[in-house]
Scaffold this active site. Structure first.
Site, short mmCIF file in Angstrom:
data_model
loop_
_atom_site.label_atom_id
_atom_site.label_comp_id
_atom_site.label_asym_id
_atom_site.label_seq_id
_atom_site.Cartn_x
_atom_site.Cartn_y
_atom_site.Cartn_z
N GLY A 46 0.74 -1.08 0.06
CA GLY A 46 -0.09 0.13 0.07
C GLY A 46 0.76 1.23 -0.02
O GLY A 46 2.02 1.25 0.30
N GLN A 51 2.80 9.95 1.25
CA GLN A 51 4.27 9.26 1.44
C GLN A 51 4.95 9.77 0.42
O GLN A 51 6.34 9.59 0.41
CB GLN A 51 4.31 7.61 1.61
CG GLN A 51 3.64 7.27 2.79
CD GLN A 51 3.23 5.92 2.80
OE1 GLN A 51 2.49 5.21 2.28
NE2 GLN A 51 4.37 5.01 3.34
N CYS A 95 5.75 0.09 7.58
CA CYS A 95 5.59 0.98 6.78
C CYS A 95 6.61 1.52 5.87
O CYS A 95 7.75 1.49 6.44
CB CYS A 95 4.89 2.15 7.64
SG CYS A 95 4.65 3.63 6.85
N LEU A 96 6.35 1.69 4.53
CA LEU A 96 7.83 2.18 3.69
C LEU A 96 8.28 3.29 4.26
O LEU A 96 9.34 3.62 3.80
CB LEU A 96 7.22 2.33 2.31
CG LEU A 96 6.49 0.97 1.65
CD1 LEU A 96 6.46 1.53 0.06
CD2 LEU A 96 7.55 -0.06 1.52
N HIS A 137 -4.67 1.57 7.33
CA HIS A 137 -3.32 2.02 7.29
C HIS A 137 -3.03 3.27 6.38
O HIS A 137 -2.51 4.22 6.94
CB HIS A 137 -2.16 0.82 7.01
CG HIS A 137 -0.52 1.29 7.14
ND1 HIS A 137 -0.02 0.73 8.05
CD2 HIS A 137 -0.06 2.11 6.36
CE1 HIS A 137 1.35 1.23 7.88
NE2 HIS A 137 1.22 2.09 6.88
N GLU A 138 -3.42 3.11 5.06
CA GLU A 138 -3.32 4.09 4.13
C GLU A 138 -4.19 5.13 4.70
O GLU A 138 -3.89 6.34 4.30
CB GLU A 138 -3.70 3.64 2.83
CG GLU A 138 -2.82 2.54 2.32
CD GLU A 138 -1.29 2.80 2.50
OE1 GLU A 138 -0.95 3.86 2.53
OE2 GLU A 138 -0.65 1.75 2.68
N HIS A 141 -2.56 7.41 7.08
CA HIS A 141 -1.59 8.18 6.45
C HIS A 141 -2.18 9.62 5.83
O HIS A 141 -1.68 10.48 5.86
CB HIS A 141 -1.04 7.59 5.10
CG HIS A 141 0.20 6.87 5.32
ND1 HIS A 141 1.43 7.46 6.14
CD2 HIS A 141 0.47 5.37 5.22
CE1 HIS A 141 2.28 6.25 6.42
NE2 HIS A 141 1.65 5.01 5.72
#
Ligand code: NI
Length: 187
Positions: A46, A51, A95-96, A137-138, A141
């Protein structure tokens, strides 16, 4: 194709709330394509526009539905709103934007999310398990919330040093982001 650099913990953009998308045109389609390219290059499941430093309410998910990862749930969500949450699940999350840190997070097991596709058409999606987790999660963000903020104070305390190091620009050993290149097509 454009693979964009993913912003890392400590970058103030990650704390900001993204704005609603109101124009469904070519630049939105390009953003979604770039998010997909970037997510793929980083091997993520994702990625939110936040991000890559774009404060618009757009996120992509690409979640494996079986062990081999051959069956996948892939969605681009514009202006997603989680309308309903039921039951709960706890599983390890990463998480990236927070490389090297993986912790158990408790989230809703089932969700109903309403969003728009890249043409602006309304979509309602019922999701559970991993897909549900990725979407939650997204959406976090897009609200400027990182998964480490969903951990207990004690757990966060335990991670403090690692998070401070990331914020200082010290990336974990072996961290190798993909080569990135911009809209111009330079490599
Ligand atoms: Ni993330």
């Amino acid at each position: 194709m454009a693979i964009l650099p993913v912003r890392i913990y400590g970058d103030p953009v990650l704390k900001k709330r993204a704005a609603e998308v109101t124009v469904f045109g070519e630049s939105l389609r390009r953003l979604i394509a770039d998010l997909r390219d970037t997510m793929g290059a980083y091997h993520g499941v994702g990625l939110a526009a936040t991000q890559v430093g774009v404060l618009e309410r757009v996120a992509v998910v690409d979640v494996p539905l079986d062990e081999e990862g051959t069956k996948r749930a892939s969605h681009a969500l514009v202006n997603p709103v989680i309308e309903h949450r039921a039951s709960s699940q706890t599983a390890e999350e990463g998480c990236l934007s927070i490389p090297g840190i993986f912790e158990d997070v408790t989230r809703a097991e089932q969700i109903r999310v309403r969003y728009q596709d890249e043409q602006g058409h309304g979509v309602t999606l019922d999701a559970d398990g991993y897909l549900s987790r990725a979407i939650q999660h997204e959406v976090d963000h897009l609200d400027g919330v990182l998964f480490v903020e969903r951990l207990s104070a004690l757990k966060r305390q335990f991670l403090r040093r690692a998070l401070d190091a990331l914020a200082r620009g010290e990336l974990p050993e072996g961290y190798a982001p993909p080569l990135t290149h911009g809209q111009g097509g330079a490599s």
